[in-house]
Design a protein around this motif. Structure first.
Motif, mmCIF file in Angstrom:
data_model
loop_
_atom_site.group_PDB
_atom_site.id
_atom_site.type_symbol
_atom_site.label_atom_id
_atom_site.label_comp_id
_atom_site.label_asym_id
_atom_site.label_seq_id
_atom_site.Cartn_x
_atom_site.Cartn_y
_atom_site.Cartn_z
ATOM 1 N N PRO A 16 0.811 -1.223 0.000
ATOM 2 C CA PRO A 16 0.000 0.000 0.000
ATOM 3 C C PRO A 16 0.844 1.273 0.000
ATOM 4 C CG PRO A 16 -0.324 -1.256 2.032
ATOM 5 C CD PRO A 16 0.588 -2.039 1.174
ATOM 6 N N ALA A 17 2.102 1.179 0.456
ATOM 7 C CA ALA A 17 3.010 2.332 0.451
ATOM 8 C C ALA A 17 4.438 1.829 0.310
ATOM 9 C CB ALA A 17 2.869 3.143 1.735
ATOM 10 N N ALA A 18 5.251 2.625 -0.350
ATOM 11 C CA ALA A 18 6.679 2.347 -0.496
ATOM 12 C C ALA A 18 7.384 3.688 -0.623
ATOM 13 C CB ALA A 18 6.942 1.466 -1.711
ATOM 14 N N PRO A 19 7.475 4.435 0.494
ATOM 15 C CA PRO A 19 7.996 5.797 0.408
ATOM 16 C C PRO A 19 9.462 5.875 0.002
ATOM 17 C CG PRO A 19 7.750 5.124 2.695
ATOM 18 C CD PRO A 19 7.147 4.049 1.858
ATOM 19 N N GLY A 20 9.747 6.896 -0.758
ATOM 20 C CA GLY A 20 11.110 7.228 -1.154
ATOM 21 C C GLY A 20 11.265 8.732 -1.060
ATOM 22 N N VAL A 21 12.411 9.187 -0.587
ATOM 23 C CA VAL A 21 12.680 10.613 -0.408
ATOM 24 C C VAL A 21 13.631 11.064 -1.509
ATOM 25 C CG1 VAL A 21 13.523 12.381 1.191
ATOM 26 C CG2 VAL A 21 12.439 10.306 2.089
ATOM 27 N N PHE A 22 13.334 12.188 -2.137
ATOM 28 C CA PHE A 22 14.202 12.713 -3.183
ATOM 29 C C PHE A 22 15.530 13.143 -2.579
ATOM 30 C CE2 PHE A 22 10.094 12.790 -5.085
ATOM 31 C CZ PHE A 22 10.326 12.531 -6.422
ATOM 32 N N MET A 23 16.626 12.744 -3.265
ATOM 33 C CA MET A 23 17.969 12.997 -2.751
ATOM 34 C C MET A 23 18.910 13.303 -3.899
ATOM 35 S SD MET A 23 19.175 9.142 -1.976
ATOM 36 C CE MET A 23 18.956 7.868 -3.208
ATOM 37 N N THR A 24 20.130 13.748 -3.528
ATOM 38 C CA THR A 24 21.159 13.995 -4.535
ATOM 39 C C THR A 24 21.646 12.661 -5.087
ATOM 40 O OG1 THR A 24 22.909 14.007 -2.866
ATOM 41 C CG2 THR A 24 21.942 16.143 -3.452
ATOM 42 N N LEU A 25 22.098 12.655 -6.306
ATOM 43 C CA LEU A 25 22.583 11.439 -6.932
ATOM 44 C C LEU A 25 24.102 11.458 -7.087
ATOM 45 C CD1 LEU A 25 19.835 10.965 -9.658
ATOM 46 C CD2 LEU A 25 20.042 9.835 -7.443
ATOM 47 N N SER A 29 23.830 10.998 -1.188
ATOM 48 C CA SER A 29 22.429 10.749 -0.820
ATOM 49 C C SER A 29 21.879 11.802 0.133
ATOM 50 C CB SER A 29 22.276 9.351 -0.202
ATOM 51 O OG SER A 29 22.687 8.363 -1.096
ATOM 52 N N ASN A 30 22.192 13.068 -0.124
ATOM 53 C CA ASN A 30 21.693 14.161 0.709
ATOM 54 C C ASN A 30 20.274 14.555 0.330
ATOM 55 O OD1 ASN A 30 24.067 14.561 2.266
ATOM 56 N ND2 ASN A 30 24.989 15.639 0.551
ATOM 57 N N LEU A 31 19.516 14.988 1.318
ATOM 58 C CA LEU A 31 18.165 15.492 1.104
ATOM 59 C C LEU A 31 18.200 16.674 0.146
ATOM 60 C CD1 LEU A 31 15.140 15.497 2.086
ATOM 61 C CD2 LEU A 31 15.864 17.154 3.803
ATOM 62 N N VAL A 32 17.227 16.745 -0.761
ATOM 63 C CA VAL A 32 17.071 17.923 -1.611
ATOM 64 C C VAL A 32 15.690 18.509 -1.371
ATOM 65 C CG1 VAL A 32 18.662 17.266 -3.449
ATOM 66 C CG2 VAL A 32 16.299 16.566 -3.608
ATOM 67 N N PRO A 129 14.086 4.282 2.498
ATOM 68 C CA PRO A 129 15.535 4.221 2.676
ATOM 69 C C PRO A 129 16.001 5.586 3.188
ATOM 70 C CG PRO A 129 14.898 3.377 0.519
ATOM 71 C CD PRO A 129 13.684 4.020 1.124
ATOM 72 N N PRO A 130 17.047 5.628 3.994
ATOM 73 C CA PRO A 130 17.480 6.918 4.535
ATOM 74 C C PRO A 130 18.126 7.813 3.484
ATOM 75 C CG PRO A 130 19.019 5.212 5.167
ATOM 76 C CD PRO A 130 17.876 4.526 4.476
ATOM 77 N N VAL A 131 17.912 9.105 3.658
ATOM 78 C CA VAL A 131 18.690 10.132 2.970
ATOM 79 C C VAL A 131 19.372 10.890 4.100
ATOM 80 C CG1 VAL A 131 17.104 10.251 1.024
ATOM 81 C CG2 VAL A 131 16.818 11.841 2.901
ATOM 82 N N TYR A 132 20.281 11.796 3.751
ATOM 83 C CA TYR A 132 21.071 12.416 4.820
ATOM 84 C C TYR A 132 20.877 13.922 4.879
ATOM 85 C CZ TYR A 132 22.742 7.800 5.312
ATOM 86 O OH TYR A 132 22.765 6.461 5.525
ATOM 87 N N LEU A 133 20.865 14.410 6.110
ATOM 88 C CA LEU A 133 20.676 15.815 6.437
ATOM 89 C C LEU A 133 21.729 16.178 7.477
ATOM 90 C CD1 LEU A 133 18.915 18.441 6.445
ATOM 91 C CD2 LEU A 133 17.585 17.370 8.248
ATOM 92 N N THR A 134 22.510 17.201 7.207
ATOM 93 C CA THR A 134 23.503 17.647 8.181
ATOM 94 C C THR A 134 22.839 18.625 9.133
ATOM 95 O OG1 THR A 134 25.306 17.293 6.628
ATOM 96 C CG2 THR A 134 25.749 18.741 8.507
#
Length: 137
Positions: A16-25, A29-32, A129-134
């Protein structure tokens, strides 16, 4: 699938859900659009795979309203964590002009660990999956 009498099939399970967070490529893998922020700062993340939304929105369409109280929002519980700490949410919905993308506004928790931290969005009990935020002071 049938290709000139040769039949092939593949079974798969739909969640029913499979979340993904937009990140740098770039391998980081930083948050954008924000790769860093201070404790207490409100940031924006963009996700996909949030499952059904309410009100319903036809596939490939964008909302026709700019009224944030009427924008399609995830129907299942959504949460954000930064460095394993729950982040307060201010908004989660599909903004006008975007297709297949949900905007999530959250606050970096006051007690989030400093430095490069994993950011995880959970929808209906399924974690992205995790993305990264400083996190800075």
């Amino acid at each position: 699938m049938n290709n000139n009498g040769q039949v092939a099939y593949y079974s798969f399970q739909v969640q029913p859900a499979a979340p993904g967070v937009f990140m740098t490529l770039d391998g980081a893998s930083n948050l954008v659009p924000y790769a860093s922020g201070q404790r207490g700062q409100v940031l924006v993340a963009f996700i996909t795979g949030e499952g059904e939304v309410t009100p319903w929105l036809m596939t490939g369409r964008t909302p026709t309203t700019s009224d944030v109280t009427k924008l399609p929002a995830p129907g299942m519980a959504l949460s954000v964590s930064v460095g394993g700490v729950a982040a307060p949410l201010y908004f989660a919905g599909i903004p006008r002009g975007l297709v297949g993308v949900t905007q999530v506004n959250f606050t970096i928790p006051a007690n989030a660990p400093l430095g490069k931290q994993p950011l995880v969005v959970t929808v209906g009990g399924v974690a992205s999956p995790p993305v990264y935020l400083t996190v800075t002071q």
